[in-house]
Design a protein around this motif. Sequence first.
Motif, short mmCIF file in Angstrom:
data_model
loop_
_atom_site.label_atom_id
_atom_site.label_comp_id
_atom_site.label_asym_id
_atom_site.label_seq_id
_atom_site.Cartn_x
_atom_site.Cartn_y
_atom_site.Cartn_z
N THR A 28 26.83 22.94 55.53
CA THR A 28 25.72 22.10 55.10
C THR A 28 25.63 20.81 55.90
N ASN A 36 20.26 17.12 52.50
CA ASN A 36 20.28 18.44 51.88
C ASN A 36 19.88 18.38 50.41
N HIS A 37 18.67 17.90 50.14
CA HIS A 37 18.18 17.88 48.77
C HIS A 37 16.70 18.22 48.77
N THR A 39 13.66 21.34 47.15
CA THR A 39 13.47 22.76 46.84
C THR A 39 13.03 23.49 48.10
N ILE A 56 10.43 22.22 52.78
CA ILE A 56 11.15 21.78 51.58
C ILE A 56 10.25 20.86 50.76
N LEU A 397 20.58 26.99 46.38
CA LEU A 397 20.11 25.79 45.71
C LEU A 397 20.85 25.64 44.39
N SER A 398 21.44 24.49 44.16
CA SER A 398 22.21 24.24 42.95
C SER A 398 21.70 22.99 42.26
N LYS A 399 22.01 22.89 40.99
CA LYS A 399 21.59 21.75 40.17
C LYS A 399 22.82 20.94 39.79
N GLU A 405 16.77 16.11 41.90
CA GLU A 405 16.50 17.07 42.97
C GLU A 405 17.59 18.15 43.03
N LEU A 406 17.19 19.32 43.46
CA LEU A 406 18.16 20.37 43.74
C LEU A 406 18.92 20.05 45.02
N ILE A 408 20.79 21.57 48.38
CA ILE A 408 20.75 22.75 49.26
C ILE A 408 22.10 22.90 49.94
#
Length: 594
Positions: A28, A36-37, A39, A56, A397-399, A405-406, A408
């Motif tokens: 990443t 890296n944030h 969707t 994105i 994609l994680s929360k 924001e998600l 990445i």
Amino acid sequence: MWLPSTFVFAVVLCFRGQRVCLALQDVTGDLFGSENHGTLAAFGDFNSDKQTDLFIIRGGSELVIFLADLKPPYFKPKVRLGKEDFPDDVTVSSVVPGDYDGDSQMDVLLTTYPRGKASAGTTVFVFWGNNQTLEKNSRVTLNKTFVDQPLVMDFNGDMIPDIFGAVKDATEVCYLTQRKVVCQEALGSRVDMRIPHSNAFIDLNKDFTADLFLTTNGPGFETWINKEGNFTKTLLQKPPDGIKRVGQSSFVDFDGDGFQDHLLPVCMDDDCQKSTIYLSKVSQEQLNWVPVLTDFRRKDTLWGFVPPSDSLAAGELHTPISLHLGDYNLDGFPDALAILRNTSGGGQQQAFLLENVPCANASCRQFRVHWDQSIPKAVLATFFDIYEDGILDMFVLSKDEGKEELVIHALKNNFEADAYFVKVIVLSGLCSNNCAQKVKPFGVNQPGPYVMYTSVDSNGYLKNASAGQLSQSAHLALQLPYTVLGLGRSANFLDHLYVGIPRPPGEKDVRKHEWTAIIPNSQLIVIPFPHSEPRSWSAKLYLTPSNIVLLTAIALIGVCIFILVIIGVLHWQEKKADDREKRQEAHRFHFDAM
């Protein structure tokens, strides 16, 4: 288990019976740095440099295009559409890049809904591309409110993407040729579209012409076959019996017979305590559903699909039950990524790899969950060729708690077994080398082309596989603008590679071209120009050396060096012997001189 926003993830996975080891490495930081944030919404070569860029969404009202670069971070935010470029009261729900006006430059389509009212309908905006940027002041707003996100397809076969969707209970298609919006009724019958739909534009009868697949509230599924350029309803199919939640349909050549198969993830109850993936062969008009994965139990823990939320907060990601498909191990059979939830307690949500394996009797194929490889806190996972080497990596994609924001994550697939592939991208073919304004036609996402190969494996058996290009575009389908077909561990040339494109109404001939003796581990860029003359189509071939090729080259160089050393030693010994003979000759007494 808490998942930090930047984490080191490394898993080694060995597939049983193949001696193939896979490992995932978190890259990443190398790809995004601290950016890296958001969707991840779509892929496409925006600046025509033959490298795939990322689209994105951030904050529900901003689009950032990350352009691929050769220096880290390898994806850099270069083009932005901010809040000032949209109405104040909308949320961006999806992004679909494509050439909507036919100038061979990538435009960007965005779908929106009123903020906080996801069920109020979808509005479509199109921003025109010009010289690797977007014209922010000349956007087009379609004067249609679709009941759901539209399907981007080539309805009239002119190789310019069109916008197909439902307006109330009727289907309409909108054309944007030369930047003028013209909408008209699309199909002859009324369609009660299911929301969220998973409509598709893909060849379902192996005639190399894309057909139309619709998901409805009536029979469930409608297949409209393209006959001489016109779509005709030919097959109605109901979902499997006893299901409570229907996921997103997806199409893939699951068993390697050249036909596209219909995969459907479902829940047998409202809470998805019992989940199943079904398969149906549309090409054979087979109305029977065959389960290809029913075992979601891991030891004492039961897992299942994540049921979608009935109500969405502002800016929240809508993720229907879906599969993201790709040939992860390049064995010629597509695998899948799925988001599963622990239904036994806790509700943890993780991404899992579903491997396509033979059945116990070897007469069919099925999915098997690799429980040892999971990615916590995941809400979406998809495949992507990060390093353009033909090996599919992952974006997840994680929360994270406390963050809107998600996050990445990019995971590199360190594929240890040397398998082969062919990577194909089909362009619009609106121009070839004589494009207006000297535009390079590589940055165009084209829906509808169909690719199939035939070859012979290492055991002498016939092998083939097929795939459609950009068959679905709604609800974060995240399909790649190219096709990666695995060839397994057979290094044979591809005997035949077929490429077909949609045809306009009234045209009887199928627009298809065949290439022979394609080198494995190559990328083929197909330019179908002109459309009506397949014999004139051209293809640009780019090679990606495999590990075996590199090892062979190293071994060959080593043998050459070894032979040179032996020759050098022998030459030195021979020279030494000649010097000795000359010295002996110089000291010899000549009696004839007396």
